[in-house]
Design a protein around this motif. Structure first.
Motif, PDB file in Angstrom:
ATOM      1  N   GLN A  22       0.833  -1.197   0.000  1.00 21.04           N
ATOM      2  CA  GLN A  22       0.000   0.000   0.000  1.00 21.04           C
ATOM      3  C   GLN A  22       0.874   1.256   0.000  1.00 21.04           C
ATOM      4  O   GLN A  22       0.589   2.224  -0.717  1.00 21.04           O
ATOM      5  CB  GLN A  22      -0.917  -0.013   1.220  1.00 21.04           C
ATOM      6  N   HIS A  25       2.205   1.897  -3.370  1.00 23.66           N
ATOM      7  CA  HIS A  25       1.123   1.956  -4.361  1.00 23.66           C
ATOM      8  C   HIS A  25       1.181   0.801  -5.351  1.00 23.66           C
ATOM      9  O   HIS A  25       1.008   0.984  -6.554  1.00 23.66           O
ATOM     10  CB  HIS A  25       1.138   3.295  -5.099  1.00 23.66           C
ATOM     11  N   SER A  27      -0.688  -2.412  -6.407  1.00 20.98           N
ATOM     12  CA  SER A  27      -1.975  -3.087  -6.242  1.00 20.98           C
ATOM     13  C   SER A  27      -1.956  -4.377  -7.060  1.00 20.98           C
ATOM     14  O   SER A  27      -1.708  -4.355  -8.260  1.00 20.98           O
ATOM     15  CB  SER A  27      -3.107  -2.175  -6.717  1.00 20.98           C
ATOM     16  N   GLN A  30      -7.655  -4.984  -8.743  1.00 22.96           N
ATOM     17  CA  GLN A  30      -8.579  -3.905  -8.417  1.00 22.96           C
ATOM     18  C   GLN A  30      -9.343  -4.254  -7.137  1.00 22.96           C
ATOM     19  O   GLN A  30      -9.850  -5.357  -6.984  1.00 22.96           O
ATOM     20  CB  GLN A  30      -9.558  -3.693  -9.565  1.00 22.96           C
ATOM     21  N   PHE A  32      -7.925  -4.299  -4.155  1.00 24.26           N
ATOM     22  CA  PHE A  32      -7.028  -5.000  -3.239  1.00 24.26           C
ATOM     23  C   PHE A  32      -7.023  -4.366  -1.859  1.00 24.26           C
ATOM     24  O   PHE A  32      -6.985  -5.054  -0.851  1.00 24.26           O
ATOM     25  CB  PHE A  32      -5.614  -5.039  -3.827  1.00 24.26           C
ATOM     26  N   TYR A  33      -7.091  -3.050  -1.796  1.00 25.49           N
ATOM     27  CA  TYR A  33      -6.998  -2.350  -0.517  1.00 25.49           C
ATOM     28  C   TYR A  33      -8.380  -2.117   0.084  1.00 25.49           C
ATOM     29  O   TYR A  33      -8.798  -0.990   0.332  1.00 25.49           O
ATOM     30  CB  TYR A  33      -6.234  -1.032  -0.679  1.00 25.49           C
TER      31      TYR A  33
END
Length: 161
Positions: A22, A25, A27, A30, A32-33
């Motif tokens: 994270q 940045h 990932s 789509q 993922f966070y």
């Protein structure tokens, strides 16, 4: 000899990797966070503890948490995936059956949850199929909660051998 627990270490390691990705940045896919990914991380920690640490009681929560996380990721990305409460019973059944493979206990509960999950997931198709043969099973929709309550009460108050 005390069993080694891998749960805390696996969760901290996984959360550290998650936060590192994270921070930079990165990932992996789509969405993922999001919180379903965190459920998957915690569930995988339980599964590692269950299988590697031989704490077989960790298998059930591991399957449930991992499964719920995967379910919500798939629901958001795959329109044909069922968004139905039967999925949760299916996850419980899978966890109980996987624990049964390792411990030899919980087979009846696993099969009971699997039956309930199949009934819920395919209820509309079962009613349609029965209607084709002249049977009206639509009344089951109204009494199904009472059947579940009855089974629960029976299992709570029945004496174990």
């Amino acid at each position: 000899m005390k069993k080694k627990s891998y749960l805390t270490g696996c969760i901290f390691l996984s959360f550290g990797i998650y936060f590192l990705l994270q921070h930079y940045h990165i990932s992996l896919f789509q969405g993922f966070y999001t919180w379903p990914t965190l459920l998957i991380i915690i569930g995988l920690g339980f599964l590692v503890n269950g299988y590697v640490g031989k704490d077989y009681d960790s298998i059930l929560p591991g399957v449930i948490l991992t499964g719920i996380g995967i379910h919500f990721h798939i629901t958001n990305n795959l329109p044909v995936w069922p968004e139905h409460s039967g999925i949760f019973l299916l996850l419980i059944a899978l966890g109980l059956l996987l624990r049964y493979v390792k411990t030899g206990s919980g087979l009846f509960s696993g099969i009971l949850f699997l039956t309930a999950a199949i009934l819920l997931l395919f209820f509309d198709k079962i009613v349609t199929w029965a209607n084709n043969f002249g049977y009206n099973l639509s009344f089951l929709h109204n009494i199904m909660p009472l059947i579940f309550i009855g089974i629960g009460i029976y299992l709570i108050y029945s004496k174990k051998k």
